[in-house]
Design a protein around this motif. Structure first.
Motif, PDB file in Angstrom:
ATOM      1  N   UNK A 217      -6.431 -40.358 -47.533  1.00 24.68           N
ATOM      2  CA  UNK A 217      -5.932 -39.812 -48.795  1.00 24.68           C
ATOM      3  C   UNK A 217      -4.389 -39.861 -48.890  1.00 24.68           C
ATOM      4  N   UNK A 218      -3.843 -41.062 -48.640  1.00 25.37           N
ATOM      5  CA  UNK A 218      -2.394 -41.219 -48.797  1.00 25.37           C
ATOM      6  C   UNK A 218      -1.655 -41.333 -47.483  1.00 25.37           C
ATOM      7  N   UNK A 219      -2.351 -41.165 -46.361  1.00 25.40           N
ATOM      8  CA  UNK A 219      -1.720 -41.357 -45.059  1.00 25.40           C
ATOM      9  C   UNK A 219      -2.259 -42.644 -44.432  1.00 25.40           C
ATOM     10  N   UNK A 220      -1.447 -43.231 -43.552  1.00 21.45           N
ATOM     11  CA  UNK A 220      -1.780 -44.554 -43.016  1.00 21.45           C
ATOM     12  C   UNK A 220      -2.833 -44.434 -41.921  1.00 21.45           C
ATOM     13  N   UNK A 221      -4.066 -44.731 -42.272  1.00 20.61           N
ATOM     14  CA  UNK A 221      -5.141 -44.694 -41.274  1.00 20.61           C
ATOM     15  C   UNK A 221      -6.333 -45.495 -41.797  1.00 20.61           C
ATOM     16  N   UNK A 222      -7.020 -46.147 -40.893  1.00 20.49           N
ATOM     17  CA  UNK A 222      -8.233 -46.895 -41.226  1.00 20.49           C
ATOM     18  C   UNK A 222      -9.140 -46.834 -40.004  1.00 20.49           C
ATOM     19  N   UNK A 223     -10.346 -47.360 -40.140  1.00 18.54           N
ATOM     20  CA  UNK A 223     -11.292 -47.275 -39.015  1.00 18.54           C
ATOM     21  C   UNK A 223     -12.226 -48.472 -39.031  1.00 18.54           C
ATOM     22  N   UNK A 224     -12.655 -48.839 -37.827  1.00 22.79           N
ATOM     23  CA  UNK A 224     -13.704 -49.849 -37.703  1.00 22.79           C
ATOM     24  C   UNK A 224     -14.756 -49.260 -36.769  1.00 22.79           C
ATOM     25  N   UNK A 225     -16.002 -49.392 -37.168  1.00 21.15           N
ATOM     26  CA  UNK A 225     -17.049 -48.804 -36.339  1.00 21.15           C
ATOM     27  C   UNK A 225     -18.361 -49.529 -36.538  1.00 21.15           C
ATOM     28  N   UNK A 226     -19.288 -49.255 -35.620  1.00 18.85           N
ATOM     29  CA  UNK A 226     -20.584 -49.910 -35.740  1.00 18.85           C
ATOM     30  C   UNK A 226     -21.490 -49.494 -34.613  1.00 18.85           C
ATOM     31  N   UNK A 227     -22.507 -50.339 -34.399  1.00 15.84           N
ATOM     32  CA  UNK A 227     -23.475 -50.025 -33.349  1.00 15.84           C
ATOM     33  C   UNK A 227     -22.759 -49.964 -32.001  1.00 15.84           C
ATOM     34  N   UNK A 228     -23.197 -49.043 -31.159  1.00 12.45           N
ATOM     35  CA  UNK A 228     -22.531 -48.853 -29.859  1.00 12.45           C
ATOM     36  C   UNK A 228     -22.466 -50.151 -29.064  1.00 12.45           C
ATOM     37  N   UNK A 229     -23.580 -50.900 -29.045  1.00  9.30           N
ATOM     38  CA  UNK A 229     -23.596 -52.114 -28.205  1.00  9.30           C
ATOM     39  C   UNK A 229     -22.534 -53.113 -28.662  1.00  9.30           C
ATOM     40  N   UNK A 230     -22.195 -53.087 -29.947  1.00  9.93           N
ATOM     41  CA  UNK A 230     -21.137 -53.987 -30.437  1.00  9.93           C
ATOM     42  C   UNK A 230     -19.765 -53.396 -30.118  1.00  9.93           C
ATOM     43  N   UNK A 231     -19.581 -52.122 -30.451  1.00  8.19           N
ATOM     44  CA  UNK A 231     -18.262 -51.493 -30.270  1.00  8.19           C
ATOM     45  C   UNK A 231     -17.860 -51.449 -28.789  1.00  8.19           C
ATOM     46  N   UNK A 232     -18.864 -51.398 -27.914  1.00 10.55           N
ATOM     47  CA  UNK A 232     -18.563 -51.275 -26.483  1.00 10.55           C
ATOM     48  C   UNK A 232     -17.953 -52.541 -25.883  1.00 10.55           C
ATOM     49  N   UNK A 233     -17.901 -53.629 -26.651  1.00  8.01           N
ATOM     50  CA  UNK A 233     -17.260 -54.822 -26.063  1.00  8.01           C
ATOM     51  C   UNK A 233     -15.755 -54.826 -26.342  1.00  8.01           C
ATOM     52  N   UNK A 234     -15.242 -53.765 -26.978  1.00  4.89           N
ATOM     53  CA  UNK A 234     -13.786 -53.659 -27.153  1.00  4.89           C
ATOM     54  C   UNK A 234     -13.118 -53.354 -25.821  1.00  4.89           C
ATOM     55  N   UNK A 235     -11.902 -53.847 -25.652  1.00  4.06           N
ATOM     56  CA  UNK A 235     -11.182 -53.597 -24.408  1.00  4.06           C
ATOM     57  C   UNK A 235     -10.741 -52.132 -24.341  1.00  4.06           C
ATOM     58  N   UNK A 236     -10.512 -51.515 -23.189  1.00  6.87           N
ATOM     59  CA  UNK A 236     -10.430 -52.208 -21.894  1.00  6.87           C
ATOM     60  C   UNK A 236     -11.774 -52.384 -21.183  1.00  6.87           C
ATOM     61  N   UNK A 237     -12.827 -51.649 -21.622  1.00  8.32           N
ATOM     62  CA  UNK A 237     -14.100 -51.822 -20.903  1.00  8.32           C
ATOM     63  C   UNK A 237     -14.739 -53.153 -21.244  1.00  8.32           C
ATOM     64  N   UNK A 238     -14.483 -53.632 -22.470  1.00  6.36           N
ATOM     65  CA  UNK A 238     -15.012 -54.930 -22.883  1.00  6.36           C
ATOM     66  C   UNK A 238     -13.909 -55.969 -22.944  1.00  6.36           C
ATOM     67  N   UNK A 239     -14.260 -57.127 -23.469  1.00  7.98           N
ATOM     68  CA  UNK A 239     -13.336 -58.274 -23.414  1.00  7.98           C
ATOM     69  C   UNK A 239     -12.724 -58.626 -24.772  1.00  7.98           C
ATOM     70  N   UNK A 240     -12.992 -57.817 -25.809  1.00 14.46           N
ATOM     71  CA  UNK A 240     -12.391 -58.107 -27.125  1.00 14.46           C
ATOM     72  C   UNK A 240     -11.158 -57.234 -27.286  1.00 14.46           C
ATOM     73  N   UNK A 241     -10.017 -57.874 -27.432  1.00 22.91           N
ATOM     74  CA  UNK A 241      -8.774 -57.105 -27.431  1.00 22.91           C
ATOM     75  C   UNK A 241      -8.433 -56.559 -28.814  1.00 22.91           C
TER      76      UNK A 241
END
Ligand SMILES: Cc1ncc(COP(=O)(O)O)c(C=O)c1O
Length: 338
Positions: A265-289
């Protein structure tokens, strides 16, 4: 000479085109804002405006909403950036997951563009496929993956692919017509290397185009059948169509969702989310930086927490009222809007 014109001439000497985002450009010059409150804006010449732009959808609760201002003021006394995790981030992500059950895990980012860029990289990392499909006229931000036949400012300025974008990148972005699930099915039949289909579930960046009956459920089915992910870009529709976005209104379960605008609501913020099995490949535990200095900063997060809580608390009145006034506006102006 008006103060706005004087400022514009000064601005053009140090800011390209005199503005910091293309859609703010008006001929012969834009008005320069002095302050805002609720639904009102005042310019530097003392003119008062009713704000129908609302931060291009960000200001669902209006300018300087009291709950948000007080949450941010209280956070300012405790610090603005820690670059270490906070309970606030956990609370906000839990709240987002509750509103959007398809977002089992959430990463907080700064802008809608960053969210869609991460969503696409995640889809590529998860599926090990290269291409993406977007729909003509949908706008998903100002980065190379998606700045192909985009809506919003890019369409106004007649830009199909931006100069400076690499052809090697844009050739991996295929474009099909919105509301044409048959075309999507036939492209996916030929192209086996498609990581994801990204869509604005309600197309709000080319005028307003509603999804035709079954379009969203068809693309959900087609993507699943072809082992491609479905990304709902709810940067505009999230918290606007309903507290759970368009996916709640149309009962669709996307694989990945992006949020922005009304979230803060006027402040700088956004989000990306989804199924755990997909989100869990984000680094550092996963390989998507994915990374950002300001991601999850406590000022923006406290604004978003207050926004989401205020929207949730007032949902029984807020959303029917929003729908009523937009319907009246559509009838009176001949334009659709969300
Ligand atoms: C649907 C959609 N996705 C993504 C974006 C990009 O968001 P941002 O301008 O915060 O980068 C926009 C911006 O208008 C948008 O309308």
């Amino acid at each position: 000479m008006s103060n706005s014109k004087r400022l514009f001439l000064r601005s053009k000497k140090v800011i390209p085109s005199g503005i910091n985002s293309p859609v703010r450009y008006y001929d012969p010059y834009p008005f320069f804002v002095k302050k805002a409150q609720g639904s009102s804006l005042w310019d530097v010449d003392g003119n008062h405006y009713l704000d129908f732009c609302n931060g291009y959808g960000a200001l669902l609760l209006g300018h300087r909403r009291k709950e948000i201002v007080s949450s941010v003021l209280s956070q300012l006394k405790k610090g603005t950036l820690y670059c270490a995790p906070t309970e606030l981030e956990v609370e906000l992500s839990e709240l987002i997951s509750k509103n959007f059950p398809s977002m089992q895990k959430v990463r907080l980012v700064n802008t809608g563009s960053e969210a869609t860029m991460t969503a696409i990289r995640l889809a590529r990392g998860f599926t090990k496929k290269k291409k993406i499909i977007k729909f003509e006229g949908c706008y998903h931000g100002a980065h190379d993956y998606v700045l192909v036949k985009a809506g919003s400012g890019a369409a106004h300025m007649g830009i199909s692919v931006s100069d400076g974008s690499l052809e090697e990148v844009s050739k991996n972005t295929l474009v099909v017509q919105y509301n044409n699930s048959e075309e999507l099915a036939s492209v996916l039949e030929k192209e086996k290397d498609v990581a994801a289909v990204i869509v604005e579930p309600v197309l709000a960046n080319m005028g307003l185009v509603l999804p035709e009956k079954n379009f969203l459920s068809d693309i959900r089915k087609i993507t699943s059948e072809n082992d491609s992910l479905l990304i709902f870009d709810e940067v505009v529709t999230g918290f606007r169509m309903s507290p759970g976005g368009a996916q709640k209104s149309y009962s669709i379960d996307p694989d990945i969702t992006t949020l922005g605008k009304a979230l803060g609501n006027g402040f700088v913020i956004a989000a990306v989310g989804g199924k755990s099995e997909i989100m869990d490949i984000l680094s550092p535990e996963g390989q998507v930086y994915q990374a950002s200095t300001y991601a999850g900063n406590p000022v923006s997060v406290s604004a978003a927490l207050a926004s989401v809580k205020t929207m949730n608390k007032n949902k029984a009145k807020l959303y029917p009222k929003l729908e009523r006034s937009l319907q009246e506006f559509s009838v009176n102006s001949g334009r659709s809007c969300i």
